[in-house]
Design a protein around this motif. Structure first.
Motif, PDB file in Angstrom:
ATOM      1  N   SER A   1      -0.882  48.453   1.948  1.00 14.52           N
ATOM      2  CA  SER A   1      -1.340  49.827   2.066  1.00 14.52           C
ATOM      3  C   SER A   1      -1.459  50.244   3.530  1.00 14.52           C
ATOM      4  O   SER A   1      -1.129  51.373   3.899  1.00 14.52           O
ATOM      5  CB  SER A   1      -2.693  49.990   1.369  1.00 14.52           C
ATOM      6  OG  SER A   1      -3.147  51.324   1.429  1.00 14.52           O
TER       7      SER A   1
ATOM      8  N   ARG B   1       0.322  49.185   5.984  1.00 18.85           N
ATOM      9  CA  ARG B   1       1.661  49.383   6.559  1.00 18.85           C
ATOM     10  C   ARG B   1       2.231  50.762   6.236  1.00 18.85           C
ATOM     11  O   ARG B   1       3.132  51.243   6.926  1.00 18.85           O
ATOM     12  CB  ARG B   1       2.612  48.289   6.072  1.00 18.85           C
ATOM     13  CG  ARG B   1       2.337  46.920   6.699  1.00 18.85           C
ATOM     14  CD  ARG B   1       3.547  46.006   6.571  1.00 18.85           C
ATOM     15  NE  ARG B   1       3.827  45.665   5.190  1.00 18.85           N
ATOM     16  CZ  ARG B   1       3.312  44.605   4.570  1.00 18.85           C
ATOM     17  NH1 ARG B   1       2.472  43.800   5.213  1.00 18.85           N
ATOM     18  NH2 ARG B   1       3.630  44.350   3.314  1.00 18.85           N
ATOM     19  N   GLU B   2       1.687  51.402   5.195  1.00 17.93           N
ATOM     20  CA  GLU B   2       2.113  52.757   4.868  1.00 17.93           C
ATOM     21  C   GLU B   2       1.802  53.714   6.022  1.00 17.93           C
ATOM     22  O   GLU B   2       2.410  54.758   6.174  1.00 17.93           O
ATOM     23  CB  GLU B   2       1.413  53.242   3.595  1.00 17.93           C
ATOM     24  CG  GLU B   2       1.899  52.576   2.321  1.00 17.93           C
ATOM     25  CD  GLU B   2       3.258  53.104   1.883  1.00 17.93           C
ATOM     26  OE1 GLU B   2       3.449  54.324   1.874  1.00 17.93           O
ATOM     27  OE2 GLU B   2       4.130  52.262   1.570  1.00 17.93           O
ATOM     28  N   TYR B   3       0.820  53.327   6.835  1.00 16.27           N
ATOM     29  CA  TYR B   3       0.414  54.174   7.960  1.00 16.27           C
ATOM     30  C   TYR B   3       0.712  53.497   9.295  1.00 16.27           C
ATOM     31  O   TYR B   3       0.098  53.804  10.312  1.00 16.27           O
ATOM     32  CB  TYR B   3      -1.085  54.498   7.844  1.00 16.27           C
ATOM     33  CG  TYR B   3      -1.419  55.267   6.585  1.00 16.27           C
ATOM     34  CD1 TYR B   3      -1.303  56.652   6.549  1.00 16.27           C
ATOM     35  CD2 TYR B   3      -1.798  54.599   5.416  1.00 16.27           C
ATOM     36  CE1 TYR B   3      -1.584  57.358   5.393  1.00 16.27           C
ATOM     37  CE2 TYR B   3      -2.076  55.300   4.250  1.00 16.27           C
ATOM     38  CZ  TYR B   3      -1.968  56.678   4.251  1.00 16.27           C
ATOM     39  OH  TYR B   3      -2.239  57.381   3.098  1.00 16.27           O
ATOM     40  N   ASP B   4       1.654  52.563   9.268  1.00 21.23           N
ATOM     41  CA  ASP B   4       2.090  51.866  10.477  1.00 21.23           C
ATOM     42  C   ASP B   4       0.915  51.284  11.254  1.00 21.23           C
ATOM     43  O   ASP B   4       0.822  51.395  12.476  1.00 21.23           O
ATOM     44  CB  ASP B   4       2.880  52.811  11.402  1.00 21.23           C
ATOM     45  CG  ASP B   4       4.173  53.265  10.755  1.00 21.23           C
ATOM     46  OD1 ASP B   4       4.788  52.448  10.044  1.00 21.23           O
ATOM     47  OD2 ASP B   4       4.556  54.426  10.965  1.00 21.23           O
ATOM     48  N   THR B   5      -0.004  50.671  10.532  1.00 17.51           N
ATOM     49  CA  THR B   5      -1.145  50.049  11.195  1.00 17.51           C
ATOM     50  C   THR B   5      -1.409  48.702  10.549  1.00 17.51           C
ATOM     51  O   THR B   5      -0.742  48.306   9.591  1.00 17.51           O
ATOM     52  CB  THR B   5      -2.397  50.939  11.082  1.00 17.51           C
ATOM     53  OG1 THR B   5      -3.442  50.364  11.881  1.00 17.51           O
ATOM     54  CG2 THR B   5      -2.888  51.039   9.650  1.00 17.51           C
TER      55      THR B   5
END
Length: 209
Positions: A72, A74-78
């Protein structure tokens, strides 16, 4: 009837080991004692097998939970950093939820004694016209249990008392500064929503099922 302790040396044929570590002829053991031993050994065997299964299931649950949290993120590049926990996942229909909670094991350092001294000074100053209930709460917070340990929950609860006194506030600051987190433990709790819309915990406690 089996050897009561499989980790010890195997008893000679026709003998069993008693609780004192002595070899006893099997023919000298009463039938009721043999039956009792068989019952205990069977229960222990099942308990160990169940514990092993629970360990495996726990590992899978934790792994699945954290794998999804990372996915989840990684969906926000974090990336999730630091201590994970205190996260709730819900099923799509909202019927189920899974919570990962982190519980800290805390102790107090020497500054707790500073706080206690300040509180004692407050109590002495408040002797006239003070609330006996508040005194009882304060004194009870610093009582030790049978192991000589202070109940951290009671001590921390003192900070919620609405007392506007400079010395008291200094004592509360000392308590906060005295807190030392020595370890943390993660827990998974699972819930199911009942017909009234309330979430009921699905107990994983063997004694409660």
């Amino acid at each position: 009837m089996t050897n009561p302790n499989p980790n010890t040396q195997t008893a000679p044929e026709g003998y069993v080991m008693n609780a004192k570590g002595h070899y006893v002829p099997l023919s000298a053991v009463k039938e009721i004692d043999k039956l009792r031993d068989d019952v205990v050994q069977d229960i222990i065997s099942r308990a160990k097998e169940l514990r092993s299964q629970m360990v495996n299931v726990k590992d899978i649950m934790f792994s699945n939970f954290y794998d999804f949290v990372e996915l989840s993120a990684r969906e926000y590049d974090t990336k999730i950093g630091g201590q994970k926990g205190n996260v709730t996942l819900m099923s799509f229909d909202g019927k189920y939820k899974v919570q990962m909670a982190v519980q800290d094991n805390i102790v107090f350092d020497e500054r707790l004694q500073v706080a206690k001294s300040l509180i004692d000074e407050c109590l002495n100053e408040w002797t006239q016209g003070s609330d006996d209930k508040i005194k009882a709460i304060i004194n009870n917070a610093f009582d030790v249990d049978k192991e000589g340990k202070i109940n951290t929950r009671r001590v921390l609860s003192l900070r919620s008392l609405d007392i506007n006194d400079e010395k008291w506030l200094q004592a509360m600051d000392a308590i906060s500064d005295a807190i030392q987190v020595v370890s943390s433990k993660e827990y998974i709790r699972v819930y199911e929503r009942d017909n009234d819309g309330k979430y009921q915990q699905i107990t994983l406690d063997f004694a409660s099922v």
